[in-house]
Design an enzyme around this catalytic site. Sequence first.
Site, PDB file in Angstrom:
ATOM      1  N   LYS A  54      -3.777  -2.267   2.043  1.00  0.00           N
ATOM      2  CA  LYS A  54      -2.852  -1.817   0.995  1.00  0.00           C
ATOM      3  C   LYS A  54      -2.920  -0.300   0.854  1.00  0.00           C
ATOM      4  O   LYS A  54      -1.889   0.374   0.797  1.00  0.00           O
ATOM      5  CB  LYS A  54      -3.187  -2.491  -0.342  1.00  0.00           C
ATOM      6  N   GLN A  98      -7.565  -6.260  -7.228  1.00  0.00           N
ATOM      7  CA  GLN A  98      -7.648  -7.263  -6.156  1.00  0.00           C
ATOM      8  C   GLN A  98      -8.325  -8.537  -6.682  1.00  0.00           C
ATOM      9  O   GLN A  98      -9.420  -8.482  -7.245  1.00  0.00           O
ATOM     10  CB  GLN A  98      -8.436  -6.673  -4.969  1.00  0.00           C
ATOM     11  N   ASP A 121       1.750  -5.705  -9.503  1.00  0.00           N
ATOM     12  CA  ASP A 121       1.601  -7.070  -8.975  1.00  0.00           C
ATOM     13  C   ASP A 121       2.542  -8.031  -9.703  1.00  0.00           C
ATOM     14  O   ASP A 121       2.767  -9.149  -9.242  1.00  0.00           O
ATOM     15  CB  ASP A 121       0.153  -7.561  -9.164  1.00  0.00           C
TER      16      ASP A 121
END
Length: 294
Positions: A54, A98, A121
């Site tokens: 990422k 994460q 997200d």
Amino acid sequence: MSARIIDGKTISADLRGKVADAVHRLRRDRGIVPGIAVVLVGNNPASEVYVRNKSKAVAEAGMHAFDRKLPATASEAELIDLIGKLNADKEINGILVQLPLPKQIGAQKIIAAIDPDKDVDGFHPLNAGRLASGLPALVPCTPMGCILLAKTVRETLAGLEAVVIGRSNIVGKPVAQLLLAENATVTIAHSKTNDLPAVCRRADLLVAAIGRPEMVRGDWIKPGATVIDVGINRIPGEGGKSRIVGDVAYPEAAKIAGAITPVPGGVGPMTIACLLLNTLRATCAQNGLPAPKV
Ligand code: NDP
């Protein structure tokens, strides 16, 4: 007949290129560089790989990546404190924590601590509520990727009979909400659904987000249907090596479907591309700029 392959690698590379162009224009015309904080707690090897990928993709898109690492022993309060600082930091437009988190930390509490405007997200309950209410929202990346892929082979999703297998908060439910927003007629199936093969056979558009290797068989597919396979499952392969398969039995399904995503190389690569798009959108919104044309 063999299905058209929906090539997520090429489609995601194209999207990443468009995002990078828009980031370049933002920097040139406004002096703004989108920044994203990628937070990793502990040292789960798979998470370390995801975070590295990422951060690399963020840098390639011309954005700033701020990596933040906490030890596996970090407390919930420590992580919430870090998120508070990232929420207040003007250089940071997006925050990504994460998952999974170590067991002493409640993921829902952490997601709720993120500023919804920086929730790239799209997991914050406010963004989930906005999506469900048809309001502008930051949308979860994998579901957004599914819709973008489906649209490459369907002129419109309006009126299609869509079946989503899976009802998780991060994939199944948001995919269903997005399909509804596209005016599809949506059924959400799950582990308690009666006669799942018959439900799937109704689908013009079938999205499998189950986490069961090759569960969806070829004879579950309506001839000509579009099949989007979200599953990522590692199974034993030849010579003691493992290999990745989806939730759909690809060789069988590809004979019946009109179009299908492969695994790997379908939905997977779209997730990071959509994360970059979300970060760009969040940056524009935070700076009072119109949504970028990508
Ligand atoms: P979850 O385990 O959270 O959800 C799985 C869903 O599948 C549940 O709703 C469950 O039903 C349903 N299900 C399980 N077994 C059956 C069954 N036998 N029949 C019908 N439904 C069933 O998984 P996620 O949503 O997080 O992920 C799904 C898959 O997508 C996984 O393979 C994951 O690795 C992959 N994934 C891929 C991503 C990507 O970037 N490509 C990103 C995120 C996930 P119930 O609710 O009744 O238990």
